[in-house]
Design a protein around this motif. Sequence first.
Motif, short mmCIF file in Angstrom:
data_model
loop_
_atom_site.label_atom_id
_atom_site.label_comp_id
_atom_site.label_asym_id
_atom_site.label_seq_id
_atom_site.Cartn_x
_atom_site.Cartn_y
_atom_site.Cartn_z
N HIS A 1 5.76 -2.66 1.17
CA HIS A 1 7.14 -2.16 1.18
C HIS A 1 7.55 -1.88 -0.26
CE1 HIS A 1 7.78 -3.48 5.41
NE2 HIS A 1 6.91 -4.42 5.07
N ALA A 2 8.32 -0.82 -0.45
CA ALA A 2 8.70 -0.43 -1.81
C ALA A 2 10.15 0.03 -1.85
CB ALA A 2 7.79 0.68 -2.32
N LEU A 3 10.78 -0.23 -2.99
CA LEU A 3 12.14 0.25 -3.26
C LEU A 3 12.07 1.28 -4.37
CD1 LEU A 3 15.23 0.12 -2.99
CD2 LEU A 3 15.21 -1.74 -4.68
N LEU A 4 12.56 2.49 -4.07
CA LEU A 4 12.55 3.60 -5.02
C LEU A 4 13.99 3.88 -5.43
CD1 LEU A 4 10.31 5.55 -6.10
CD2 LEU A 4 11.04 7.17 -4.35
N ASP A 5 14.19 4.20 -6.73
CA ASP A 5 15.56 4.33 -7.21
C ASP A 5 15.64 5.39 -8.30
OD1 ASP A 5 18.26 3.73 -7.31
OD2 ASP A 5 18.01 2.16 -8.82
N SER A 6 16.76 6.12 -8.33
CA SER A 6 17.04 7.10 -9.37
C SER A 6 18.55 7.33 -9.40
CB SER A 6 16.31 8.42 -9.10
OG SER A 6 16.98 9.17 -8.11
N PRO A 7 19.07 8.04 -10.41
CA PRO A 7 20.51 8.28 -10.44
C PRO A 7 21.05 9.01 -9.21
CG PRO A 7 19.54 8.75 -12.58
CD PRO A 7 18.40 8.50 -11.64
N SER A 8 20.21 9.87 -8.58
CA SER A 8 20.70 10.69 -7.48
C SER A 8 20.38 10.13 -6.10
CB SER A 8 20.10 12.10 -7.57
OG SER A 8 20.47 12.73 -8.77
N CYS A 9 19.43 9.20 -6.02
CA CYS A 9 18.96 8.79 -4.70
C CYS A 9 18.25 7.44 -4.77
CB CYS A 9 18.00 9.85 -4.15
SG CYS A 9 17.45 9.60 -2.46
N ALA A 10 18.33 6.70 -3.68
CA ALA A 10 17.51 5.51 -3.49
C ALA A 10 16.71 5.68 -2.21
CB ALA A 10 18.38 4.26 -3.42
N ALA A 11 15.62 4.93 -2.09
CA ALA A 11 14.78 5.06 -0.90
C ALA A 11 14.06 3.76 -0.63
CB ALA A 11 13.78 6.20 -1.06
N ALA A 12 13.91 3.45 0.65
CA ALA A 12 13.08 2.34 1.11
C ALA A 12 11.86 2.93 1.80
CB ALA A 12 13.86 1.44 2.05
N ILE A 13 10.67 2.47 1.40
CA ILE A 13 9.42 3.07 1.89
C ILE A 13 8.49 1.97 2.40
CG2 ILE A 13 7.46 4.55 1.32
CD1 ILE A 13 9.11 5.70 -0.95
N ARG A 14 7.84 2.25 3.52
CA ARG A 14 6.84 1.35 4.08
C ARG A 14 5.51 2.08 4.15
NH1 ARG A 14 4.61 -0.46 9.19
NH2 ARG A 14 4.61 -2.75 9.34
N PHE A 15 4.50 1.54 3.46
CA PHE A 15 3.16 2.11 3.47
C PHE A 15 2.26 1.22 4.33
CE2 PHE A 15 4.92 3.21 -0.71
CZ PHE A 15 4.70 4.58 -0.76
N THR A 16 1.54 1.83 5.26
CA THR A 16 0.46 1.14 5.97
C THR A 16 -0.84 1.82 5.58
OG1 THR A 16 1.94 0.65 7.83
CG2 THR A 16 -0.43 0.44 8.21
N ILE A 17 -1.70 1.08 4.88
CA ILE A 17 -2.88 1.67 4.24
C ILE A 17 -4.14 1.18 4.93
CG2 ILE A 17 -4.13 1.96 2.07
CD1 ILE A 17 -1.48 1.24 0.64
N ARG A 18 -4.99 2.14 5.34
CA ARG A 18 -6.27 1.83 5.97
C ARG A 18 -7.38 2.49 5.16
NH1 ARG A 18 -2.69 2.97 9.96
NH2 ARG A 18 -3.38 5.13 10.20
N PRO A 19 -8.13 1.70 4.37
CA PRO A 19 -9.15 2.29 3.51
C PRO A 19 -10.38 2.74 4.29
CG PRO A 19 -9.20 -0.10 3.33
CD PRO A 19 -8.03 0.24 4.21
N GLY A 20 -11.12 3.67 3.70
CA GLY A 20 -12.35 4.18 4.31
C GLY A 20 -12.77 5.45 3.62
N ASP A 21 -13.78 6.13 4.17
CA ASP A 21 -14.17 7.43 3.62
C ASP A 21 -12.98 8.38 3.66
OD1 ASP A 21 -16.74 6.55 3.18
OD2 ASP A 21 -17.50 7.29 5.10
N ASP A 22 -12.19 8.29 4.73
CA ASP A 22 -10.89 8.96 4.81
C ASP A 22 -9.85 7.86 4.74
OD1 ASP A 22 -8.56 10.27 5.42
OD2 ASP A 22 -9.27 11.19 7.27
N THR A 23 -9.32 7.60 3.54
CA THR A 23 -8.30 6.57 3.38
C THR A 23 -6.97 7.12 3.88
OG1 THR A 23 -9.39 5.45 1.55
CG2 THR A 23 -7.01 5.18 1.73
N ILE A 24 -6.35 6.40 4.81
CA ILE A 24 -5.14 6.87 5.46
C ILE A 24 -3.97 5.99 5.05
CG2 ILE A 24 -3.99 7.22 7.69
CD1 ILE A 24 -6.74 7.78 8.89
N MET A 25 -2.87 6.64 4.68
CA MET A 25 -1.63 5.94 4.34
C MET A 25 -0.51 6.48 5.22
SD MET A 25 -1.97 6.07 0.17
CE MET A 25 -0.40 5.24 -0.07
#
Length: 322
Positions: free
Chosen positions: A32-56
């Motif tokens: 989970h990540a919190l992104l922030d800037s003067p114009s916008c904030a964002a909450a992001i959830r990454f689900t990461i599955r590694p492999g030859d084709d790494t999927i996020m």
Amino acid sequence: LKTGEQGGEEFPSFRSFWLERPQRGTNSIVIHALLDSPSCAAAIRFTIRPGDDTIMDMESALFPRVDLTEVGVGNGTSMFYFSANDRVGIDDYRRAVHDSDGLMMATGRGEQLWRPLNNPQKLQISAFADTSPRGFGLVQRHRDFNDYEDLEAHYERRPSLWVEPIGDWGEGQVQLIEIPTKDEVHDNIVAFWRPKQKLLAKSEVSYTCRLHWADLPPVTNTLARFTAFRVGAGTTQNARLFVLDLAGDALKVLTDDIRPRVDISTDKGKIENVVALAAAQVGGWRISFELLPGGTDIVELRLILMNGDTKLSETWLYRWTA
């Protein structure tokens, strides 16, 4: 935010990260990540599955502080210094230097587009309007060491990034920004989705997508793909000769009796001497044509190989600049 705009780009910063402890035997991790800037904030959830084709899988909720009209979603950056189609002013032993060689798009209309990249003399911004895009990304198609001859950087190993929207992203455009560079250390290529509707202040806007990091995008396609592209001097003054190679099973329908039709167009200048030849040496067909720019500095080109009214190839797009 505001990428390519005269007022300057705004770079949101990641303020915090939280990691979920993976369960034993699982093949994924959640961040989970919190992104922030003067114009916008964002909450992001990454689900990461590694492999030859790494999927996020990326689930994001954006909270604009002001009305936003210049938003980039599903951003990807890359580097393109030079290749066989763009060696002006280059004195380098290597055949090519780039992390990606093209922008690939699968449109909501079912069309597959291929736009080779450039290292332009001046900043170039291209926009490809679409509704409900199926995917887009910066792709590295050339996968042979001999394409680069670089024992240190190994550009043939650089992954492609494919952005697969989840849900309906509505109307907007894929934007491609090409920034001039004189060195390979700078990321000078940017691609992202820009929604048509502005994001209103104090609203919540959600976007979900799946990011594929792999050699090539996981796109099922029966059309022939463009595998090489070169530009040189034409047969008359100021003419430019374009040579394109294609390969793919779709070309097997062509015989001595069934010849393809080259559907080519330009918004400026003139096209002459269009030739299509079967070329076993390239595993498919070679198309060549000459562009007479006619004094203009920018020309938009579009080409499809056809069998009658049936498409045999993806759609090749290119912006030629003087």
